[in-house]
Design a protein around this motif. Structure first.
Motif, short mmCIF file in Angstrom:
data_model
loop_
_atom_site.label_atom_id
_atom_site.label_comp_id
_atom_site.label_asym_id
_atom_site.label_seq_id
_atom_site.Cartn_x
_atom_site.Cartn_y
_atom_site.Cartn_z
N ILE C 34 0.83 -1.20 0.00
CA ILE C 34 0.00 0.00 0.00
C ILE C 34 0.86 1.25 0.00
N VAL C 35 1.90 1.22 0.85
CA VAL C 35 2.76 2.41 0.94
C VAL C 35 3.55 2.60 -0.35
N LEU C 36 4.04 1.48 -0.88
CA LEU C 36 4.94 1.58 -2.02
C LEU C 36 4.23 1.59 -3.36
N ALA C 37 2.89 1.43 -3.33
CA ALA C 37 2.15 1.29 -4.58
C ALA C 37 2.53 2.32 -5.64
N ASP C 44 1.86 5.75 -15.19
CA ASP C 44 0.88 6.52 -14.45
C ASP C 44 -0.50 5.87 -14.61
N PRO C 45 -1.10 5.44 -13.50
CA PRO C 45 -2.38 4.73 -13.62
C PRO C 45 -3.53 5.63 -14.09
N ASP C 71 -2.89 2.19 -18.43
CA ASP C 71 -2.20 0.91 -18.25
C ASP C 71 -2.87 0.11 -17.14
N LEU C 72 -3.33 -1.11 -17.46
CA LEU C 72 -4.12 -1.90 -16.52
C LEU C 72 -3.31 -2.36 -15.32
N LEU C 73 -2.06 -2.79 -15.60
CA LEU C 73 -1.22 -3.26 -14.49
C LEU C 73 -1.03 -2.15 -13.47
N SER C 74 -0.76 -0.94 -13.96
CA SER C 74 -0.55 0.18 -13.04
C SER C 74 -1.81 0.46 -12.24
N ARG C 75 -2.95 0.33 -12.93
CA ARG C 75 -4.21 0.58 -12.22
C ARG C 75 -4.48 -0.47 -11.17
N ILE C 76 -4.10 -1.71 -11.48
CA ILE C 76 -4.33 -2.76 -10.47
C ILE C 76 -3.42 -2.55 -9.28
N ILE C 77 -2.19 -2.15 -9.55
CA ILE C 77 -1.27 -1.90 -8.42
C ILE C 77 -1.77 -0.70 -7.61
N ALA C 78 -2.23 0.32 -8.32
CA ALA C 78 -2.79 1.48 -7.60
C ALA C 78 -4.04 1.06 -6.83
N GLY C 79 -4.74 0.07 -7.36
CA GLY C 79 -5.95 -0.41 -6.71
C GLY C 79 -5.69 -1.10 -5.38
N ILE C 80 -4.47 -1.61 -5.20
CA ILE C 80 -4.14 -2.21 -3.90
C ILE C 80 -4.38 -1.18 -2.82
N ARG C 81 -3.96 0.05 -3.11
CA ARG C 81 -4.08 1.10 -2.11
C ARG C 81 -5.57 1.36 -1.81
N THR C 82 -6.37 1.52 -2.84
CA THR C 82 -7.78 1.82 -2.59
C THR C 82 -8.49 0.62 -1.97
N THR C 83 -8.41 -0.53 -2.60
CA THR C 83 -9.20 -1.66 -2.13
C THR C 83 -8.67 -2.23 -0.82
N VAL C 84 -7.42 -2.68 -0.85
CA VAL C 84 -6.88 -3.33 0.34
C VAL C 84 -6.60 -2.32 1.45
N GLY C 85 -6.07 -1.18 1.05
CA GLY C 85 -5.77 -0.15 2.05
C GLY C 85 -7.03 0.27 2.79
N THR C 86 -8.10 0.51 2.04
CA THR C 86 -9.36 0.90 2.68
C THR C 86 -9.84 -0.21 3.60
N SER C 87 -9.71 -1.44 3.13
CA SER C 87 -10.18 -2.56 3.96
C SER C 87 -9.42 -2.61 5.27
N LEU C 88 -8.11 -2.44 5.19
CA LEU C 88 -7.31 -2.48 6.42
C LEU C 88 -7.70 -1.34 7.35
N ALA C 231 -8.78 4.30 -9.07
CA ALA C 231 -8.57 2.89 -9.42
C ALA C 231 -9.02 2.03 -8.26
N GLU C 232 -10.12 1.32 -8.47
CA GLU C 232 -10.59 0.39 -7.44
C GLU C 232 -11.03 -0.86 -8.18
N TRP C 233 -10.67 -2.04 -7.64
CA TRP C 233 -10.86 -3.28 -8.41
C TRP C 233 -12.33 -3.51 -8.77
N GLY C 234 -13.22 -3.23 -7.79
CA GLY C 234 -14.64 -3.46 -8.07
C GLY C 234 -15.16 -2.54 -9.17
N SER C 235 -14.81 -1.25 -9.08
CA SER C 235 -15.33 -0.34 -10.10
C SER C 235 -14.63 -0.57 -11.44
N MET C 236 -13.37 -1.07 -11.39
CA MET C 236 -12.70 -1.43 -12.65
C MET C 236 -13.47 -2.55 -13.35
#
Lengths: 276, 311, 284
Positions: C34-37, C44-45, C71-88, C231-236
């Motif tokens: 999350i920090v390093l995303a 650039d996502p 770029d999808l890969l970048s968006r998925i990595i950025a999505g870690i922060r939104t999805t997982v970060g928010t969950s945590l 970038a959020e996995w669900g909305s993607m």
């Protein structure tokens, strides 16, 4: 009528019963005695082919001239219930708790006979009445509505309902107080006299053996160390282990006062493990 | 027994009323204004008087407790109010949508049972064999799978690629298959393991050994003795997961454009249709409370020795 | 009698050092991601390149591009922060609120506790997902409203658990002794009761993480989460479903990312539960 020849029972890493020979003659009451873990209960289970999957039995079992261990499963099941009846130590475990007793007895008749419904009911009621139980009440009652002694008698009634040639009783009295225990043994005795069946009685307690059993076999660490006429073996034990077993019995004289609670229920539960 | 049952029912009704009060207060506390969203639909210039008039008409300018009292009073006459969006009675709309959601719930329960009972039973019988390993992996993946993603994949595979089933909408049995499959697969993940472990536990019971010793057919022993005994944890889990099943129907209904309660309520939320939301919360909590009561009643049948446990 | 066992109890309830290490592996990894995303994203996502719409995976775009050429890969990595970060974050807040209120309510008892119990029951009756949809829908779409709605749903489970532990421990002799000795109530809760519920609460939390991630993703999927271009996995998944035939990677990649993360969280939770169960069995 039942001949056990060099029966072995082994788990993956240990041999529990090491080649025993035992015969049950028609109409006799044979006691198989020994302490917990001697393999006597497993022997009883092996006769019906009821060993848990993790145990392997070897040797031959001959029932009325026919080799049981080579029978296909369906034929072997027919033998159970019809010709060999079982009763167990855990009286609560004899009946499925959520089915009415009548339903469970009916199930046995339904499986093994071609009787119609009213004949089956009549047979069940008769079998219950034979054991001095309030037949109608027990028939339409759930197991939890009966006392321990009543339950064990109902279990005997169910085991005897098809008049089997052999009744295998695996410590039927261990979980009961001594008054009920005597009652149960007397009922088995009466049934034996009436139907002329044989009884294979598994017990760890030599107290009642002299009174009820014709012959006794002493089992120790998976082997039969001594067998013979019950009175002879008990009065003149030939094997050191038999003497030790006898010494462990609090009182042997028939009239002696027995202490209730000699066999705590935990021991009973532990013994039943063999059957799972 | 019926007396304690009645007492319990009464207590639960009081509880549902309490719940409705809480939700009523909550609805009023959150920001947003139904009047604005109602007027915005007309897309004309809205004057302050219009807002005040409509608010007065709907009774939204009165104190909270008065509003709740009015709502309760109408409720006694089975009047759930009128939807702000469609101007139709909430009860009528609900009755229209409910069968769809009930069908979907039933369908997914069916799928769940069809998958998890055989798989759980097989993995109990063949413990640690390949069936068991497969079911372990299945349930691990199943519980990690987002149900809406599974639904999307199923649409692509079964309706777009293979043209087997209609992808969207509702009304026919074919429309029911995909949503039920989506929900049922996701649900069965937990049930497979539960059925397996409880069957193993039941199979070790003394009465099962006794039943076998009576020479009964193994199938009879399994279904009438072992499986019946395993029904208790199964029914308990069912009652616990009914809520999440209803929640699950919500996403799946939106995903498949299925005309049930889920779609209805999401539309209502977006439009701040208070009577609908309030009615929906009441319905859902009533449903859950009643179903839980039924489950408790079913214990009496499964385990006669337990009797009626009055709390 | 019970007080004599206190030092042991403490040792038992707080896991030992090496257990701490492996127990924190997954959370730390997630935190690091999350920090390093922003550093990990190859591109650039949020950079829209209309010319690169719906490109299939290639060397330039390992997972391809979406309908706006991002770029999808970048968006998925950025999505870690939104999805997982928010969950945590949700998990942490729910834990804090739930455990504090639950412990206090159970410990104080009385009228307040009875009211609290009723509130918990009310929350528990309504299915959590439905409740979350209603709340976040009423609050309006957006990440912070989503956060609030899910916390409002999730804290109850922890409150119930903590409350039951507090009620149990309150009956124990050592608590009574501590009260008699004049230890402040707050200190009793913190030093004596909290450690007892920590193990159970942590296991529950670990098993909950996957559920929270799924809940957030499905709320965003139905449009109640963060708004574009976030970038959020669900909305993607929601954006990508339209283009499935043309660009299947748009739906496969975020879904797979979601599933693998939840799988990892579930495995971690299972392991944690086993470990704690084994511990209690060994020492009971």
């Amino acid at each position: 009528m039942l001949d056990i020849k060099s029966l072995t029972i082994a788990s993956r890493n240990r041999q529990i019963v090491r080649g025993i020979d035992l015969s049950v003659r028609p109409g006799e009451w044979l006691a198989l005695a020994g302490e917990s873990g001697s393999g006597k209960s497993l022997t009883a289970a092996a006769i019906g082919g009821l060993l848990p999957g993790s145990l392997i039995a070897g040797g031959t079992l001959i029932w009325r001239g026919c080799e049981v261990s080579k029978l296909p499963p369906a034929k072997r099941r027919r033998l159970l219930g019809r010709e060999i009846g079982y009763i167990f130590q855990n009286v609560q475990g004899a009946f499925t708790p959520f089915l009415k007793i009548g339903k469970q007895m009916d199930e046995v008749l339904y499986t093994h006979t071609e009787l119609n419904r009213s004949e089956r009911i009549a047979a069940c009621l008769e079998a219950l009445a034979d054991l001095n139980l309030p037949a109608q009440k027990v028939y339409s009652g759930y197991p939890h509505q009966l006392s321990g002694g009543q339950l064990q008698r109902a279990a005997i009634a169910m085991a005897l309902i098809l008049k089997p040639g052999l009744l295998i009783a695996d410590e039927p009295t261990t979980a009961l107080d001594s008054l009920s225990a005597h009652k149960v043994l007397r009922y088995i005795n009466a049934a034996q006299e009436k139907h002329g069946m044989s009884v294979l009685w598994i017990t760890h307690d030599l107290r009642h053996v002299r009174k009820y059993a014709d012959r006794v076999a002493i089992m120790h660490l998976g082997e039969i160390v001594e067998q013979g006429n019950a009175a002879d073996v008990l009065t003149h034990p030939g094997h050191a282990y038999t003497r030790r077993l006898l010494a462990a019995v609090p009182a042997l004289s028939p009239g002696a006062v027995e202490r209730p609670g000699d066999n705590p229920p935990e021991a009973a539960a532990a013994r039943m493990e063999v059957w799972k | 027994m019926w007396r304690s049952f009645g007492k319990k029912l009464l207590g639960l009704l009081v509880f549902v009323l309490f719940l409705s009060f809480i939700s009523f207060c909550l609805l009023k506390l959150v920001p947003g204004d139904p009047v604005r969203s109602m007027l915005r639909v007309d897309d004309v210039a809205v004057s302050r008087e219009d807002i005040a008039d409509l608010r007065n008409e709907l009774g939204l300018d009165r104190p909270l407790l008065v509003q709740y009292g009015a709502w309760l009073g109408k409720l006694l006459r089975l009047d759930f109010g009128v939807s702000y969006m469609t101007y139709r009675p909430v009860l009528g709309e609900f009755a229209e949508k409910l069968p769809f959601t009930l069908l979907l719930t039933g369908g997914s329960l069916l799928v769940m049972l069809v998958i998890s009972v055989p798989l759980g039973a097989l993995s109990a019988v063949y413990r640690n064999r390949w069936v068991d390993r497969f079911s372990r992996v299945f349930s691990l993946i199943g519980s990690s799978l987002p149900s809406f993603w599974l639904g999307l994949l199923l649409i692509q595979l079964l309706s777009v690629k293979l043209h087997l089933l209609p992808p969207m909408g509702g009304g026919s049995l074919a429309h029911l298959v995909l949503p039920s499959l989506t929900l049922g697969v996701a649900m069965s993940a937990i049930y497979v393991r539960l059925i397996r472990s409880s069957l193993l536990e039941s199979g070790g019971q003394d009465f099962v050994a006794s039943a076998k010793a009576r020479g009964l057919h193994p199938a009879r022993v399994f279904w009438f003795h072992t499986f019946r005994h395993s029904l208790v944890p199964l029914v308990t889990l069912l009652s616990e997961s009914l809520g999440s099943l209803l929640g699950g129907t919500l996403v799946v209904e939106i995903l498949f454009a299925y005309p049930g309660l889920g779609k209805w309520i999401v539309d209502a939320i977006v439009a701040r249709d208070y009577p609908v939301i309030q009615g929906y919360i009441l319905f859902i909590s009533l449903c859950i409370v009643v179903l839980n009561l039924l489950v408790e009643l079913s214990y009496r049948w499964i385990h006669p020795q337990l009797g009626w446990k009055g709390r | 009698m019970r007080t004599a066992a206190l030092p042991n109890l403490k040792k038992r309830m707080y896991p030992r050092m090496h257990q701490w290490i492996w127990m924190t592996t997954l959370p730390l990894l997630l935190l690091a991601a999350i920090v390093l995303a922003p550093l990990l994203t190859p591109q650039d996502p949020y950079l829209i390149t209309v010319g690169d719409r719906l490109l299939a995976p290639s060397e330039a775009h390992l997972l391809g591009t979406d309908h706006l050429g991002r770029d999808l890969l970048s968006r998925i990595i950025a999505g870690i922060r939104t999805t997982v970060g928010t969950s945590l974050l949700i998990l942490a807040c729910s834990l804090l609120i739930g455990v504090t209120t639950g412990l206090l309510s159970g410990f104080i008892g009385g009228l307040w506790d009875r009211l609290f119990q009723r509130i918990i029951d009310a929350f528990m009756t309504l299915p959590d997902y439905i409740f979350a949809v209603i709340l976040s829908g009423l609050l309006g779409p957006g990440l912070s409203n989503l956060l609030f709605a899910v916390i409002a749903v999730k804290w109850v489970g922890y409150a119930r658990l903590a409350r039951s532990v507090a009620l149990q421990e309150k009956e124990q002799d050592y608590t009574a002794l501590a009260v008699l000795a004049g230890v402040p109530k707050f200190r009793i809760v913190l030093r004596h009761i909290l450690p007892h519920c920590l193990g159970n609460v942590l296991v529950l939390a670990a098993l909950d993480l996957g559920k929270i991630i799924l809940m957030i993703a499905s709320l965003s999927y139905i449009g109640l989460g963060p708004q574009p271009p976030a970038a959020e996995w669900g909305s993607m998944l929601n954006e990508g479903q339209v283009y499935f035939t043309a660009a299947p990677h748009l739906m496969l990649a975020p879904g797979a990312a979601l599933m693998l993360t939840v799988l990892a969280a579930n495995l971690f939770g299972d392991k944690l539960r086993d470990r704690f169960d084994v511990k209690t069995r060994e020492e009971a």
